[in-house]
Write a protein that holds these residues in place. Sequence first.
Motif, PDB file in Angstrom:
ATOM      1  N   ARG A  18      51.997  41.486  54.740  1.00 54.44           N
ATOM      2  CA  ARG A  18      50.485  41.470  54.851  1.00 54.44           C
ATOM      3  C   ARG A  18      50.774  41.210  52.961  1.00 54.44           C
ATOM      4  N   ALA A  19      49.398  40.143  52.993  1.00 55.22           N
ATOM      5  CA  ALA A  19      48.916  40.408  51.645  1.00 55.22           C
ATOM      6  C   ALA A  19      48.652  41.464  50.511  1.00 55.22           C
ATOM      7  N   ILE A  20      49.625  41.288  48.931  1.00 56.06           N
ATOM      8  CA  ILE A  20      49.695  42.508  48.276  1.00 56.06           C
ATOM      9  C   ILE A  20      48.544  42.861  47.499  1.00 56.06           C
ATOM     10  N   ALA A  21      48.107  41.175  46.847  1.00 52.69           N
ATOM     11  CA  ALA A  21      46.544  41.982  46.849  1.00 52.69           C
ATOM     12  C   ALA A  21      45.894  40.397  46.872  1.00 52.69           C
ATOM     13  N   GLY A  22      45.009  40.321  46.647  1.00 49.71           N
ATOM     14  CA  GLY A  22      43.683  39.343  46.906  1.00 49.71           C
ATOM     15  C   GLY A  22      42.778  39.112  45.399  1.00 49.71           C
ATOM     16  N   HIS A  67      23.457  46.005  32.772  1.00 52.70           N
ATOM     17  CA  HIS A  67      23.789  45.018  32.198  1.00 52.70           C
ATOM     18  C   HIS A  67      23.596  44.721  30.879  1.00 52.70           C
ATOM     19  N   LYS A  68      22.295  44.925  30.228  1.00 56.24           N
ATOM     20  CA  LYS A  68      21.991  44.627  28.333  1.00 56.24           C
ATOM     21  C   LYS A  68      22.898  45.821  27.690  1.00 56.24           C
ATOM     22  N   ASP A  69      22.976  47.077  28.703  1.00 58.86           N
ATOM     23  CA  ASP A  69      23.970  47.771  27.898  1.00 58.86           C
ATOM     24  C   ASP A  69      25.307  47.649  27.534  1.00 58.86           C
ATOM     25  N   PHE A  70      25.701  46.549  27.783  1.00 60.40           N
ATOM     26  CA  PHE A  70      27.185  46.092  27.320  1.00 60.40           C
ATOM     27  C   PHE A  70      27.444  45.160  27.009  1.00 60.40           C
ATOM     28  N   LYS A  71      28.471  44.627  25.887  1.00 59.45           N
ATOM     29  CA  LYS A  71      28.724  43.450  25.737  1.00 59.45           C
ATOM     30  C   LYS A  71      29.773  42.788  26.615  1.00 59.45           C
ATOM     31  N   LYS A  72      29.508  41.639  26.572  1.00 61.15           N
ATOM     32  CA  LYS A  72      29.985  40.476  27.353  1.00 61.15           C
ATOM     33  C   LYS A  72      31.587  39.984  26.660  1.00 61.15           C
ATOM     34  N   PRO A  73      32.339  39.615  27.243  1.00 54.88           N
ATOM     35  CA  PRO A  73      32.590  39.544  28.880  1.00 54.88           C
ATOM     36  C   PRO A  73      32.906  41.443  28.807  1.00 54.88           C
ATOM     37  N   LEU A  74      32.685  41.868  29.649  1.00 50.51           N
ATOM     38  CA  LEU A  74      33.389  43.055  30.071  1.00 50.51           C
ATOM     39  C   LEU A  74      34.629  43.106  31.329  1.00 50.51           C
ATOM     40  N   LYS A  75      35.490  43.614  31.056  1.00 49.08           N
ATOM     41  CA  LYS A  75      37.040  43.511  31.806  1.00 49.08           C
ATOM     42  C   LYS A  75      37.440  45.237  31.715  1.00 49.08           C
ATOM     43  N   TRP A  76      36.585  45.557  33.626  1.00 45.54           N
ATOM     44  CA  TRP A  76      36.873  46.767  33.833  1.00 45.54           C
ATOM     45  C   TRP A  76      38.205  47.318  35.710  1.00 45.54           C
ATOM     46  N   PHE A  77      38.110  47.934  35.253  1.00 43.20           N
ATOM     47  CA  PHE A  77      39.029  48.362  36.525  1.00 43.20           C
ATOM     48  C   PHE A  77      38.854  49.429  36.930  1.00 43.20           C
ATOM     49  N   ALA A  78      39.495  49.615  38.325  1.00 44.89           N
ATOM     50  CA  ALA A  78      38.797  51.429  38.821  1.00 44.89           C
ATOM     51  C   ALA A  78      39.554  50.852  40.244  1.00 44.89           C
ATOM     52  N   ILE A  79      40.740  52.384  40.585  1.00 45.33           N
ATOM     53  CA  ILE A  79      40.825  53.048  41.845  1.00 45.33           C
ATOM     54  C   ILE A  79      40.450  53.583  42.742  1.00 45.33           C
ATOM     55  N   PRO A  80      39.734  52.919  43.698  1.00 40.16           N
ATOM     56  CA  PRO A  80      38.947  53.349  44.891  1.00 40.16           C
ATOM     57  C   PRO A  80      39.520  53.725  46.226  1.00 40.16           C
ATOM     58  N   GLN A  81      39.179  54.883  46.355  1.00 42.33           N
ATOM     59  CA  GLN A  81      39.596  54.766  48.340  1.00 42.33           C
ATOM     60  C   GLN A  81      38.354  53.471  48.782  1.00 42.33           C
ATOM     61  N   VAL A  82      38.940  53.494  49.393  1.00 42.23           N
ATOM     62  CA  VAL A  82      38.563  52.470  50.749  1.00 42.23           C
ATOM     63  C   VAL A  82      38.907  52.031  51.474  1.00 42.23           C
ATOM     64  N   PHE A  83      37.903  51.741  52.831  1.00 37.86           N
ATOM     65  CA  PHE A  83      37.426  51.957  54.053  1.00 37.86           C
ATOM     66  C   PHE A  83      37.544  51.564  54.839  1.00 37.86           C
ATOM     67  N   ARG A  84      38.058  51.019  55.422  1.00 36.21           N
ATOM     68  CA  ARG A  84      37.528  49.635  56.792  1.00 36.21           C
ATOM     69  C   ARG A  84      38.520  50.209  58.498  1.00 36.21           C
ATOM     70  N   TYR A  85      38.056  50.107  58.644  1.00 35.55           N
ATOM     71  CA  TYR A  85      37.793  50.251  60.901  1.00 35.55           C
ATOM     72  C   TYR A  85      38.400  49.414  60.760  1.00 35.55           C
ATOM     73  N   GLU A  86      40.177  48.933  60.646  1.00 35.08           N
ATOM     74  CA  GLU A  86      40.621  47.571  61.423  1.00 35.08           C
ATOM     75  C   GLU A  86      41.500  48.427  62.037  1.00 35.08           C
ATOM     76  N   ARG A  87      42.196  47.206  63.517  1.00 38.17           N
ATOM     77  CA  ARG A  87      43.206  47.468  64.166  1.00 38.17           C
ATOM     78  C   ARG A  87      44.607  47.918  63.434  1.00 38.17           C
ATOM     79  N   GLN A  88      45.115  49.071  63.490  1.00 32.19           N
ATOM     80  CA  GLN A  88      46.184  49.797  62.228  1.00 32.19           C
ATOM     81  C   GLN A  88      47.393  49.097  62.685  1.00 32.19           C
ATOM     82  N   GLN A  89      48.115  48.636  61.259  1.00 31.66           N
ATOM     83  CA  GLN A  89      49.229  47.962  62.098  1.00 31.66           C
ATOM     84  C   GLN A  89      50.017  47.791  60.138  1.00 31.66           C
TER      85      GLN A  89
END
Length: 414
Positions: free
Chosen positions: A266-270, A88-110
Amino acid sequence: MALPGFRDFYPDDCAFRNAIFAKWRDVAHRYGFVEYDGPPLEPLDLFTKKSGQEIVGQLYNFKDKGDREIALRPEMTPTLARLVTARHKDFKKPLKWFAIPQVFRYERQQKGRLREHYQFNCDIIGEASLEADVELIALLIDTLRAFGLTEKDFVVRLSDRIFWSDFMDAHAIPEDQRYAFIQAIDKSEREPKEVTAQKLGPAAEEVFAVLADPTVRKSERLDTVEAGLRARGLGDYVKRDYTVVRGLAYYTGVVFEAFDRSGEFRAIAGGGRYDTLLKNLGNVDLPALGFGMGDVVLGELLKVKQAGFSEILTLDFYVAIADEQFRPQAGALVQKLRDHGDWADYPLKPMKLGKQLEAATERHATYICIVGEEILQGNVQLKKSDTRQSKLVPVDQIFNHLAPETWPAAENQR
Ligand code: HAM
């Protein structure tokens, strides 16, 4: 066959996905956000400690060959918190960061829920003022607007975790019952009223009154956020709605979810504020807030609203070979075009010229070069696909012959 809840991405699917990613990146950059990334595998305890029971129950976790307990990331926020607290000391605040990860959840498929998805994550770290909440929610709205969606298509429902913690304080709800209390509110729209009432106990009537009319109690935080969005002309995109509490454990302040207006998806974003996560995780006291938007619901919505939305990959040149004996010269021309930075393709095996021209059209080639016997004098036929104009040009000067004024008048064309 792919595992249940996992997708194959054929070229058309990839083009669609890439078009989504391109818009996500573009809007994030417009808002001054910079991209980061992290590993898809993390130590299991990063999530068991921080994500909340719902997500922990959906973890893909196992032991690796070094006997480490690990998990595929079900979300990006704990990884982001790990990255930021470590340096955290290496970066000037506030940080405005974004990412596009693939994420994995063992959910009931629907509908709208799979076992992997790509999630656009935007977070602001190191800013406690509500201006950051306004900025982040505006970014969420503008992301959806970038896809051509309007206030008629979606709404961001705003709520406040502090509102509910104050409410639980006022009703002396014991600490160990608070998660269940919040969950009951979260599920209240999907469950019969009596079930929710039973879960909420004596406070039920008052909860129902607040849910039915959010203005019965004042919230200065939400007033400020709404005023900030109205000042940007985005007031019609939000609605106060205290049923939104968010399943994740770490939220501490204003929270929100985006839904389609039809209520079909379902929710588009949260997202929301999580001012204590970095302190709990890495002992770094930095306020934070962010949101995640998945590609699945958004993709379904776009398919309904905007048929044909996709990334169309166009070639700059298609090099057609009129006579196979000139294949080596065609190869040299393709190489020259690619060296110049153009997107160029050609047939890998002998093909009738007509078929090659069809292939060029299918690939949306801007220009077609036909390599025939003129190549012996160093020339090729250059065709412009949109106007169907055509001319003989020297290969070594091909790039000087592309500008519109270098083409003969249309009536002289075949
Ligand atoms: P989340 O509400 O769990 O938040 O997920 C965010 C979005 O990801 C959802 O609104 C939905 O579009 C998508 N999503 C979630 N689960 C699935 C699934 N199984 N299949 C398809 N799409 C899904 C978070 O994950 C937070 N970490 C967001 C955040 C970032 N909060 C602060 N910063």
